[in-house]
Design a protein around this motif. Sequence first.
Motif, PDB file in Angstrom:
ATOM      1  N   GLY A  25      45.328  48.337  35.120  1.00 31.55           N
ATOM      2  CA  GLY A  25      45.858  48.142  36.470  1.00 31.55           C
ATOM      3  C   GLY A  25      46.346  46.739  36.776  1.00 31.55           C
ATOM      4  N   LEU A  26      45.566  45.741  36.386  1.00 30.93           N
ATOM      5  CA  LEU A  26      45.952  44.374  36.748  1.00 30.93           C
ATOM      6  C   LEU A  26      47.232  43.908  36.043  1.00 30.93           C
ATOM      7  CD1 LEU A  26      45.492  41.669  38.203  1.00 30.93           C
ATOM      8  CD2 LEU A  26      43.868  41.054  36.394  1.00 30.93           C
ATOM      9  N   PRO A  27      47.336  44.080  34.707  1.00 29.54           N
ATOM     10  CA  PRO A  27      48.585  43.668  34.065  1.00 29.54           C
ATOM     11  C   PRO A  27      49.816  44.371  34.647  1.00 29.54           C
ATOM     12  CG  PRO A  27      46.884  43.948  32.423  1.00 29.54           C
ATOM     13  CD  PRO A  27      46.325  44.473  33.709  1.00 29.54           C
ATOM     14  N   LYS A  28      49.665  45.637  34.986  1.00 25.74           N
ATOM     15  CA  LYS A  28      50.795  46.373  35.566  1.00 25.74           C
ATOM     16  C   LYS A  28      51.237  45.703  36.870  1.00 25.74           C
ATOM     17  CE  LYS A  28      51.524  50.984  37.515  1.00 25.74           C
ATOM     18  NZ  LYS A  28      50.786  52.229  37.782  1.00 25.74           N
ATOM     19  N   ALA A  29      50.264  45.350  37.702  1.00 25.73           N
ATOM     20  CA  ALA A  29      50.606  44.715  38.982  1.00 25.73           C
ATOM     21  C   ALA A  29      51.173  43.315  38.770  1.00 25.73           C
ATOM     22  CB  ALA A  29      49.371  44.657  39.873  1.00 25.73           C
ATOM     23  N   LEU A  30      50.664  42.608  37.775  1.00 27.74           N
ATOM     24  CA  LEU A  30      51.196  41.262  37.488  1.00 27.74           C
ATOM     25  C   LEU A  30      52.641  41.365  37.001  1.00 27.74           C
ATOM     26  CD1 LEU A  30      48.013  39.738  35.856  1.00 27.74           C
ATOM     27  CD2 LEU A  30      49.232  38.750  37.798  1.00 27.74           C
ATOM     28  N   HIS A  31      52.888  42.381  36.202  1.00 29.26           N
ATOM     29  CA  HIS A  31      54.247  42.620  35.718  1.00 29.26           C
ATOM     30  C   HIS A  31      55.181  42.907  36.904  1.00 29.26           C
ATOM     31  CE1 HIS A  31      57.415  44.121  33.072  1.00 29.26           C
ATOM     32  NE2 HIS A  31      57.521  45.145  33.903  1.00 29.26           N
ATOM     33  N   LEU A 241      35.025  28.084  39.048  1.00 29.80           N
ATOM     34  CA  LEU A 241      34.552  29.473  39.050  1.00 29.80           C
ATOM     35  C   LEU A 241      34.929  30.113  40.382  1.00 29.80           C
ATOM     36  CD1 LEU A 241      32.675  31.883  38.222  1.00 29.80           C
ATOM     37  CD2 LEU A 241      30.742  30.540  39.016  1.00 29.80           C
ATOM     38  N   SER A 242      35.635  31.242  40.318  1.00 30.25           N
ATOM     39  CA  SER A 242      35.979  31.912  41.579  1.00 30.25           C
ATOM     40  C   SER A 242      35.893  33.430  41.407  1.00 30.25           C
ATOM     41  CB  SER A 242      37.385  31.497  42.038  1.00 30.25           C
ATOM     42  OG  SER A 242      38.294  31.551  40.970  1.00 30.25           O
ATOM     43  N   GLY A 243      35.882  34.119  42.534  1.00 26.88           N
ATOM     44  CA  GLY A 243      35.784  35.582  42.501  1.00 26.88           C
ATOM     45  C   GLY A 243      37.053  36.202  43.068  1.00 26.88           C
ATOM     46  N   ILE A 244      37.648  37.090  42.300  1.00 21.37           N
ATOM     47  CA  ILE A 244      38.833  37.830  42.792  1.00 21.37           C
ATOM     48  C   ILE A 244      38.505  39.314  42.669  1.00 21.37           C
ATOM     49  CG2 ILE A 244      41.278  38.338  42.426  1.00 21.37           C
ATOM     50  CD1 ILE A 244      41.607  35.544  41.215  1.00 21.37           C
ATOM     51  N   LEU A 245      38.581  39.983  43.783  1.00 16.17           N
ATOM     52  CA  LEU A 245      38.200  41.392  43.824  1.00 16.17           C
ATOM     53  C   LEU A 245      39.166  42.257  43.000  1.00 16.17           C
ATOM     54  CD1 LEU A 245      35.859  42.647  45.410  1.00 16.17           C
ATOM     55  CD2 LEU A 245      37.447  43.035  47.279  1.00 16.17           C
ATOM     56  N   ASN A 246      38.601  43.205  42.250  1.00 20.35           N
ATOM     57  CA  ASN A 246      39.447  44.173  41.552  1.00 20.35           C
ATOM     58  C   ASN A 246      40.195  45.057  42.539  1.00 20.35           C
ATOM     59  OD1 ASN A 246      38.676  43.531  38.922  1.00 20.35           O
ATOM     60  ND2 ASN A 246      36.999  45.017  38.887  1.00 20.35           N
ATOM     61  N   GLY A 247      41.245  45.670  42.064  1.00 23.11           N
ATOM     62  CA  GLY A 247      41.922  46.703  42.838  1.00 23.11           C
ATOM     63  C   GLY A 247      41.684  48.051  42.180  1.00 23.11           C
ATOM     64  N   ILE A 248      42.377  49.057  42.675  1.00 20.77           N
ATOM     65  CA  ILE A 248      42.354  50.356  41.987  1.00 20.77           C
ATOM     66  C   ILE A 248      43.793  50.849  41.855  1.00 20.77           C
ATOM     67  CG2 ILE A 248      40.054  51.002  42.773  1.00 20.77           C
ATOM     68  CD1 ILE A 248      41.362  52.890  44.796  1.00 20.77           C
ATOM     69  N   ASP A 249      43.986  51.776  40.952  1.00 22.48           N
ATOM     70  CA  ASP A 249      45.305  52.369  40.794  1.00 22.48           C
ATOM     71  C   ASP A 249      45.508  53.353  41.946  1.00 22.48           C
ATOM     72  OD1 ASP A 249      47.504  53.981  40.102  1.00 22.48           O
ATOM     73  OD2 ASP A 249      47.214  53.518  37.974  1.00 22.48           O
ATOM     74  N   TRP A 463      46.214  46.934  43.505  1.00 28.96           N
ATOM     75  CA  TRP A 463      46.188  45.817  42.564  1.00 28.96           C
ATOM     76  C   TRP A 463      47.108  44.675  42.982  1.00 28.96           C
ATOM     77  CZ3 TRP A 463      42.717  44.234  39.463  1.00 28.96           C
ATOM     78  CH2 TRP A 463      41.857  45.113  38.825  1.00 28.96           C
ATOM     79  N   ALA A 464      48.062  44.966  43.868  1.00 27.20           N
ATOM     80  CA  ALA A 464      49.038  43.923  44.233  1.00 27.20           C
ATOM     81  C   ALA A 464      48.337  42.695  44.826  1.00 27.20           C
ATOM     82  CB  ALA A 464      50.050  44.492  45.220  1.00 27.20           C
TER      83      ALA A 464
END
Length: 492
Positions: A25-31, A241-249, A463-464
């Motif tokens: 999911g994350l690479p797709k959104a980064l792309h 160190l930081s926290g970034i919340l995951n997304g979902i598809d 994920w955006a």
Amino acid sequence: MQILYVVSEVAPWIKTGGLADVAAGLPKALHQAGADIRLLIPGYADLLAQTDGLRLWATLRLRDVPARILETNLPSGIPVYILECPGFADRHGNPYMKPDGHAWDDNAQRFNRLALAAAAFANDQLSFHPHILHLNDWHTGLVPVHVLQHPPQRPVRTLFTIHNLAYQGIFPAHLLPQLGIQPRWMTIDGLEFHGQLSFIKGGIALADHITTVSPSYAQEIQTPAYGEGLDGLLRSRAHHLSGILNGIDAELWNPATDPYLTHHFSAQHLHGKKYNKTALRHTLGFPKTGKKKPLVAMITRFAAQKGLDLVIEALPELMGRPLELVILGSGDSGLEEALKRAVAPFSQRIALQLGYDEALAHHIEAGADMFLMPSRFEPCGLNQLYSLRYGTVPIARATGGLRDTIVDANAQNLAKGTASGFLFEEPTARSMLHAVDRALALYHEPSIWKTMMRCGMAIECSWATSAAAYLQLYRELLARPGSRWGARALLP
Ligand code: ADP
Ligand code: GLC
């Protein structure tokens, strides 16, 4: 910006947990956000067998071992480099464990090869020249050390994401020379962990920056209770160190279009959900008489992290409440046996589904009324996000990503109309039961319950948002000179 995303599993090809979902999911959104991102993953036998259109892209030597990098694309179109070498291509099954549940004997050598291959990208030995190596979990922990041993001629930054601090990749120290790692890294500020070699410490001590998959977990792991023996080191790196919340598809997990479902529904048209409940109860073999009772669900790996011991302890009392329970999962055989014994007296109202079943997971999310996640710790958690989107109200321990994504139904949040679930603080059966009781009380107040369902369904968790935060971080890293805290201390 060019990014190499190094990871040990990716959905739909190879998955043991949420990491694989993130890697898809994350690479797709980064792309989609404009980055040139490509994956580097191990070429496990099962993965090679099911992947079409593999092209030979490069050959290289990883110390004494010949390797090939094959090129293909994920279903989303993202380019993937597959590392084909001994240790991966020659065995089937779980990526980390033998069929008997014990780790593969050569895990250190296998995942060191993944790290060496990633470092070859940083050193421009291959024709893709990433600016950022985005590394994930202990399997990639040795990448920073290999990069530092052969510093690239251009700025390359390493970002290490901790998805789960409990898995660390600890191996005997005598393997060091075999892995091509100089003895100077074997210090308390480097790879040494109680006299052994720790892969995850490579990522934590030596990467330019560390992220975890939720802001709360980023704080928690700096405390002894959650730090798994690494809280001191993590505190010393707190500025990096930081926290970034995951997304979902959001396409795959959308109750209005989910291809696994016959009856679709949405926040505007909630009624479709009850047909899913009827169908699910039928599949699970529950008697028709119980249909008015709320159906509580769990979908989980059987691992100590997930708090199944609390469920087992609470079960006799829990089943004294008017509810039905479905548990889908697999994993630790001890937990599996304990669960089987615990549910046996309640077979009319508990369905224990052992195994891994993607379709059933969708049916459960759609058909259940409540979702139970009593995790002892939860770096992010994806199932509470799926549950929120499917109007399946979560009851969860207030920890990590669960705390960050669920709004508790306390008086204040109910009054504001923002409540989306039930959180409990203490990891005890009592505390969990209390949260279940709060949920049962509100379940019988249909207008409040529907408002809560709709609140959850409106959650912004695509994920955006995460991708934008990662892109910003990548840019900061490239602008940040010499941020290698651990490395500066260790370099000659
Ligand atoms: P973790 O990675 O710690 O297991 P997450 O909540 O991040 O937890 O991700 C778990 C993922 O695995 C979710 O996509 C969930 O639906 C899926 N999953 C776990 N167990 C099963 C199972 N038995 N059948 C189907 N899907 C499962
Ligand atoms: C880990 C964590 C889980 C997280 C997932 C993806 O497996 O246990 O909480 O959601 O990684 O980051």
